[in-house]
Scaffold this active site. Structure first.
Site, PDB file in Angstrom:
ATOM      1  N   LYS A   1       0.837  -1.195   0.000  1.00  0.00           N
ATOM      2  CA  LYS A   1       0.000   0.000   0.000  1.00  0.00           C
ATOM      3  C   LYS A   1       0.875   1.249   0.000  1.00  0.00           C
ATOM      4  CE  LYS A   1      -4.091  -1.955   2.243  1.00  0.00           C
ATOM      5  NZ  LYS A   1      -5.041  -1.861   3.378  1.00  0.00           N
TER       6      LYS A   1
ATOM      7  N   ARG B   1      -3.520 -14.913   4.398  1.00  0.00           N
ATOM      8  CA  ARG B   1      -2.747 -13.863   5.073  1.00  0.00           C
ATOM      9  C   ARG B   1      -3.003 -13.897   6.577  1.00  0.00           C
ATOM     10  NH1 ARG B   1      -0.225  -8.829   4.189  1.00  0.00           N
ATOM     11  NH2 ARG B   1      -1.008  -7.063   5.400  1.00  0.00           N
TER      12      ARG B   1
ATOM     13  N   TYR C   1      -4.163 -10.210  15.762  1.00  0.00           N
ATOM     14  CA  TYR C   1      -3.790 -11.626  15.689  1.00  0.00           C
ATOM     15  C   TYR C   1      -3.377 -12.182  17.046  1.00  0.00           C
ATOM     16  CZ  TYR C   1      -3.907 -10.664  10.719  1.00  0.00           C
ATOM     17  OH  TYR C   1      -4.317 -10.289   9.461  1.00  0.00           O
TER      18      TYR C   1
END
Length: 296
Positions: A172, A242, A274
Site C-alpha cells: 500500500k 494472510r 492476531y
C-alpha cells in the site's frame, strides 16, 4: 462536488497508491452522498456549503435505509478522508466534526485455517498439470509470505531472489518491503517456472491465458476452489491465507514487530488483532485440559 471528487480519487490512486477496488469504493460512497444532497437541497451544493447538519442527516438516512453498520461506518470514514483532503488544500466544507459518531462495530477476530487444513490442501492433493503447478505455487507463496492478493498479481520475475530466498513486494502506498520465502514455496515456484518458456526479468511472475498477468479475480477463484476441498465455510479467500500466515507465526513464537514488518502494516495496532486469536486458542486449550477450568 463534481469537480473536487475526481481530484480526490486521483490523489488516492496516484499519491497514496490505493488499489482500483479501494478507489471504486470511495467513489461509490461519495456518489451516494452527492445523490442524498441533491434530494435534500434540490441541487448538488458546493463543497464549501456542505455543513455538519448535512453529514448528520446523511448518516440518519443510511440508517433509515437499513444499510449494514459496516457500510455506514465506511461512508463516514470516506467523508472524513475527503474533508481532510480538502482542508490540506485550503478548502472548507464537508464538515465532519469529532462529535459525529458512526456505529460501534464489533471487533471480529479474523478467521484462519489450522495447520492440518493447510497441510491437507498443499500436501495431500495431486498437482500434475501446468495449471495445477501454478495454483500450488500461488497458494504456497501466499501462505509462506502473507502478502496481499494485489501484491501477488503485481509481482515480476525480478522480484524473486531464489538464492537468498527473498521477495521484493510493493504494498500500500507503493511502499516496498522484502519478505523471506520458505523452501517449500521456493520449490513450488521452481516447479511452476519449469512449465514456462523463457521469461524476462520484467515479465509477470504468475500468468494465465495468453501469458497475461493473473487477475485478482482469478487468484480469488483458484484459492476458493482449492481451499474448498478441506474447509466448508464462507470467506475462503487469499486474505484468509494472510490471516493464517500471521496467526501461525505468532502461535510459534514470532515477535509481534516482526510480523508487522512482514505484513507491511503501517501501525502495530493492525497486527495486534492476531494476538487475540492466539490468546483465544490458549484459553480454549486451558478450558479443555485444566481440571478446574469450568469457570475460566
Amino acid at each position: 462536488m463534481e469537480s473536487r471528487v475526481p481530484v480526490f480519487l486521483d490523489h488516492l490512486r496516484l499519491t497514496r497508491g490505493f488499489s482500483p477496488h479501494t478507489v471504486a469504493a470511495y467513489r461509490r460512497d461519495l456518489e451516494d452522498f452527492r445523490g442524498f444532497l441533491e434530494k435534500r437541497h434540490g441541487v448538488s451544493p458546493r463543497v464549501e456549503d456542505i455543513a455538519d447538519t448535512d453529514v448528520r442527516a446523511f448518516l440518519a438516512d443510511l440508517t433509515k435505509r437499513r444499510l449494514a453498520e459496516r457500510t455506514v461506518a465506511r461512508r463516514l470514514a470516506t467523508l472524513r478522508s475527503f474533508q481532510q483532503f480538502l482542508k490540506k488544500r485550503g478548502t472548507t466544507g464537508v464538515e465532519v466534526g469529532p462529535e459525529v459518531k458512526g456505529p460501534r462495530l464489533p471487533k471480529d477476530l479474523p478467521r484462519t485455517l489450522s495447520v492440518e487444513e493447510i497441510r491437507s490442501v498443499l500436501d495431500d492433493a495431486a498437482w500434475e498439470t501446468d495449471r495445477d503447478l501454478r495454483d500450488k505455487a500461488v497458494l504456497e507463496l501466499l501462505y509462506s509470505t502473507g502478502i496481499r492478493v494485489s501484491e501477488l498479481v503485481g509481482l515480476r520475475h525480478r522480484d524473486l531472489q531464489t538464492k537468498s530466498g527473498l521477495l521484493s513486494v510493493r504494498g500500500k502506498g507503493d511502499k516496498e518491503r522484502r519478505v523471506p520465502v520458505g523452501k517449500t514455496a521456493l520449490s513450488a515456484l521452481k516447479n511452476y517456472g519449469e512449465t514456462q518458456s523463457h521469461s524476462a526479468p520484467g515479465d509477470p511472475l504468475f500468468v494465465g491465458r495468453g501469458q497475461n498477468p493473473l487477475s485478482v479475480r482469478t487468484v480469488q477463484r483458484l484459492v476458493k476452489q482449492h481451499l474448498g476441498r478441506v474447509a466448508r465455510r464462507s470467506g475462503l479467500s487469499p486474505h484468509l491465507l494472510r490471516h493464517t500466515f500471521a496467526t501461525h507465526l505468532l502461535d510459534h513464537g514470532a515477535e509481534l514487530r516482526a510480523v508487522q514488518e512482514l505484513l507491511g502494516h503501517a501501525s502495530l495496532s493492525s497486527t495486534q488483532i492476531y494476538t487475540r486469536i492466539t490468546m483465544e486458542r490458549l484459553k480454549q486449550a486451558h478450558a479443555q485440559a485444566h481440571p478446574r477450568a469450568e469457570n475460566t
